[in-house]
Design an enzyme around this catalytic site. Structure first.
Site, PDB file in Angstrom:
ATOM      1  CG  ASN A 133      22.500  -2.503  -2.091  1.00 28.30           C
ATOM      2  OD1 ASN A 133      23.559  -2.802  -1.536  1.00 28.30           O
ATOM      3  ND2 ASN A 133      21.622  -3.415  -2.486  1.00 28.30           N
ATOM      4  CG  HIS A 135      25.420  -5.450  -0.236  1.00 23.29           C
ATOM      5  ND1 HIS A 135      24.963  -5.513  -1.538  1.00 23.29           N
ATOM      6  CD2 HIS A 135      26.729  -5.818  -0.301  1.00 23.29           C
ATOM      7  CE1 HIS A 135      25.937  -5.885  -2.332  1.00 23.29           C
ATOM      8  NE2 HIS A 135      27.025  -6.078  -1.607  1.00 23.29           N
ATOM      9  CD  GLU A 140      21.559  -7.266  -1.592  1.00 23.48           C
ATOM     10  OE1 GLU A 140      21.929  -6.097  -1.378  1.00 23.48           O
ATOM     11  OE2 GLU A 140      21.894  -7.903  -2.602  1.00 23.48           O
TER      12      GLU A 140
END
Length: 239
Positions: A133, A135, A140
């Site tokens: 994603n 990160h 995050e």
């Protein structure tokens, strides 16, 4: 931003280790930022091999790791302190007191970790992996670009990916302590490794995408000295 294309993770480990070795040879007391997870294992294997062949000494090197699971004791086999000892530190001549991993137990004032880094002289080279994603560390999507070391709530996708290291997904911690994005960007040089098709979308956003907290890795476009090592699969979505 320099991009190095390799065939696979094994070759990525060779290339990354060589860059780290060059940094140590230029400055035997350099400060390294290190990462955990499956991606850097081949890098650490090559560093150990170089030490065993008497090509390098780590006795004056200082390290700071990116992150640690909140609530895990350093002796827990799933902790990142345990990982680092097992995968690297126990096999080289580094002084264990020169190795730093955020505490997963004492998290009341995590930004003190940044003060330790600053007091040591700042990170000369920061090794990074990359989450599916986007990160980096455990920052995050949505993490502020000016963040320092902090406690984070892990994204469900991160928990799902990391579940392979645990007996059950229910045993994966839901929080971690991580260097912030500003902490990472303060490093003088950044070395990121990404291999596999599952990293392709994140790599595309990192290199060609809009700079946005929705893809935390995109902030690296603003760093003056970044080396990215990718295989063909990870680079498959690049323009």
């Amino acid at each position: 931003m320099k991009i190095i294309k390799v065939k696979n993770n094994q070759e990525a480990g060779i290339q990354a280790a060589q860059i780290i070795l060059e940094k140590i040879h230029a400055n035997p007391g350099c400060i390294l930022g290190l990462a955990t997870g499956s991606t850097p294992i081949t890098t650490y294997q090559n560093l150990i091999q170089a030490y065993e062949h008497k090509q390098v000494s780590f006795k004056d090197v200082i390290t700071f790791n990116l992150d640690e699971y909140k609530g895990l004791n350093p002796t827990n086999p799933q902790s990142y302190r345990f990982f680092m000892n097992n995968e690297l530190f126990d096999h080289i001549d580094i002084k264990i007191e020169n190795t730093h991993v955020p505490s997963g137990l004492h998290t009341q004032n995590p930004a003190l970790y940044d003060q330790k880094i600053h007091k040591a002289g700042g990170i000369d080279l920061q090794l990074l992996g990359l989450g599916v994603n986007g990160h980096i560390g455990f920052n995050e999507p949505g993490t502020a670009f000016d963040s320092l070391t902090h406690v984070v709530d892990l994204d469900p996708s991160t928990i799902a990916v990391n579940a392979r290291f645990f007996d059950s997904i229910d045993l994966v911690p839901t929080q971690a302590i991580s260097m912030g994005l500003k902490t990472i960007m303060n490093a003088k040089q950044i070395l990121l490794i990404a291999t596999g098709t599952n990293k392709a979308e994140a790599i595309a956003h990192l290199i060609n995408g809009e700079i946005t907290p929705n893809w935390p890795c995109s902030i690296l476009q603003q760093h003056p000295n970044v080396v990215i090592i990718i295989d063909e699969a990870a680079g498959s979505m690049l323009k």
